[in-house]
Design a protein around this motif. Structure first.
Motif: not given
Length: 363
Positions: A148-163
């Protein structure tokens, strides 16, 4: 990835690719090579009277001779001590055994090259990833909270490659890889595992294991590895929050207390509970966000802005919107606001239209 099969106009059928292990692929190829070998032995044995053994006075070709001839022929060694003499045997060699020899060599050499190429390509990818990864997000644990934390980050513009996900369970590893994230397998309480995930260069570290004692150990190790990262930890029990703060966590979220409060609010006031749930759910409705202070908002009171300001960040400290310290907004402030998740004609979202921020005046 899915393979698309064309069907008559009006629809498509999408079938997932089958994921096979390298051992299955290797076994399949070895079986194919063995089938070629056995098939060729049978072919030579059944036509043994069309061959002559130059080392045998009688010229008779036995079963062992057929196996020997097949192996040296398929491996292109070809000593010449056994040779085809009849026209039929020569035709079989030309049109059946020669293609079988090529297929046999392709299987063996192709498998070796593929393994070497795959390993080399993977090593190159990992080395390049390590070199470019910096100021990224490391998430320890890919359970419900981590996902859920990652999903929130991605939906707010965080690049998947930076996770980067650190996970020790097979299910979490498979889920994270399937969702497109780099995964480091291992125990995050170990320093070498966190270093493999680049935690020493990470900007944020999120710890979401299912045990508070593990979270404390991971936090201690992560803080030792990276003194500057912002570490957020999920705690199951509120009593463990202070210990996690002492271990180096910047922020501790108590999951059981948060759920309990939401349940209590929903019982006392169903409408208040629904609003709180809306704030915690990404998508439609309301959202809580942090944004820059705009040039047009410098010198204004927080209550006068279009957004509903609930806190002001000044000098790395958060103040409530009613605190006298932030009665007038100044350059360098950042705002925590409640706003619509999606902009509506009657509900604008300041700070999302490339407006000039107050900090841009210094550039």
């Amino acid at each position: 990835m899915s393979s698309i099969s064309p069907v008559p106009e009006g629809g498509r059928v999408s079938l997932p690719d089958r994921a096979r292990s390298p051992w299955w692929e290797l076994g399949r190829r070895l079986l194919a090579a063995l089938a070629i070998l056995v098939g060729t032995v049978c072919l030579v044995w059944f036509d043994r009277y069309g061959y002559v053994d130059n080392n045998d006075p009688t010229g008779y070709v036995s079963l062992i001779d057929a196996i020997y001839y097949t192996t040296v022929t398929l491996s292109t060694t070809g000593y010449g001590d056994i040779s085809p003499t009849s026209d039929f045997a020569r035709l079989v060699n030309a049109f059946i055994i020669t293609p079988a020899r090529i297929a046999f060599l392709v299987l063996l050499i192709g498998t070796t090259l593929e393994v070497l190429a795959t390993q080399g390509r993977e090593m190159f990818r990992v080395a390049r990833w390590r070199k470019t990864m910096a100021n990224h997000v490391v998430v320890v644990g890919y359970g419900t909270k981590g996902r859920s934390a990652i999903e929130t980050l991605v939906k707010n513009g965080q690049d998947r490659a930076d996770v980067v996900v650190v996970e020790s369970g097979n299910t979490g590893l498979e889920d994270a890889n399937r969702d497109g994230f780099a995964v480091v397998r291992g125990d995050a309480t170990r320093r070498d595992v966190l270093l493999q995930a680049g935690a020493d260069r990470a900007g944020h570290i999120i710890v979401t294991t299912n045990r508070d004692d593990s979270n404390v150990m991971v936090t201690l190790t992560a803080r030792q590895v990276n003194p500057d990262a912002w570490i957020t930890v999920a705690a199951r029990e509120q009593d463990n929050g202070p210990l996690m703060k002492q271990s180096g966590a910047n922020s501790v979220i108590t999951s059981s207390d948060a759920v309990g409060r939401l349940l209590g609010l929903s019982t006392l006031s169903p409408m208040l509970g629904s609003v709180m749930e809306d704030l915690l759910t990404y998508g439609d409705g309301l959202e809580v966000a942090e944004r820059d202070l705009l040039v047009s908002e410098v010198g204004m009171q927080p209550q006068r802005l279009l957004d509903q300001v609930i806190a002001v960040i000044r000098d790395e400290k958060a103040y409530r919107y009613y605190d006298p310290v932030v009665s007038l907004l100044a350059r360098g402030d950042r705002l925590i606001v409640v706003r619509p998740s999606k902009e509506l004609p009657w509900a604008p979202r300041p700070g999302t239209h490339q407006e000039l921020s107050a900090d841009d005046l210094d550039d």
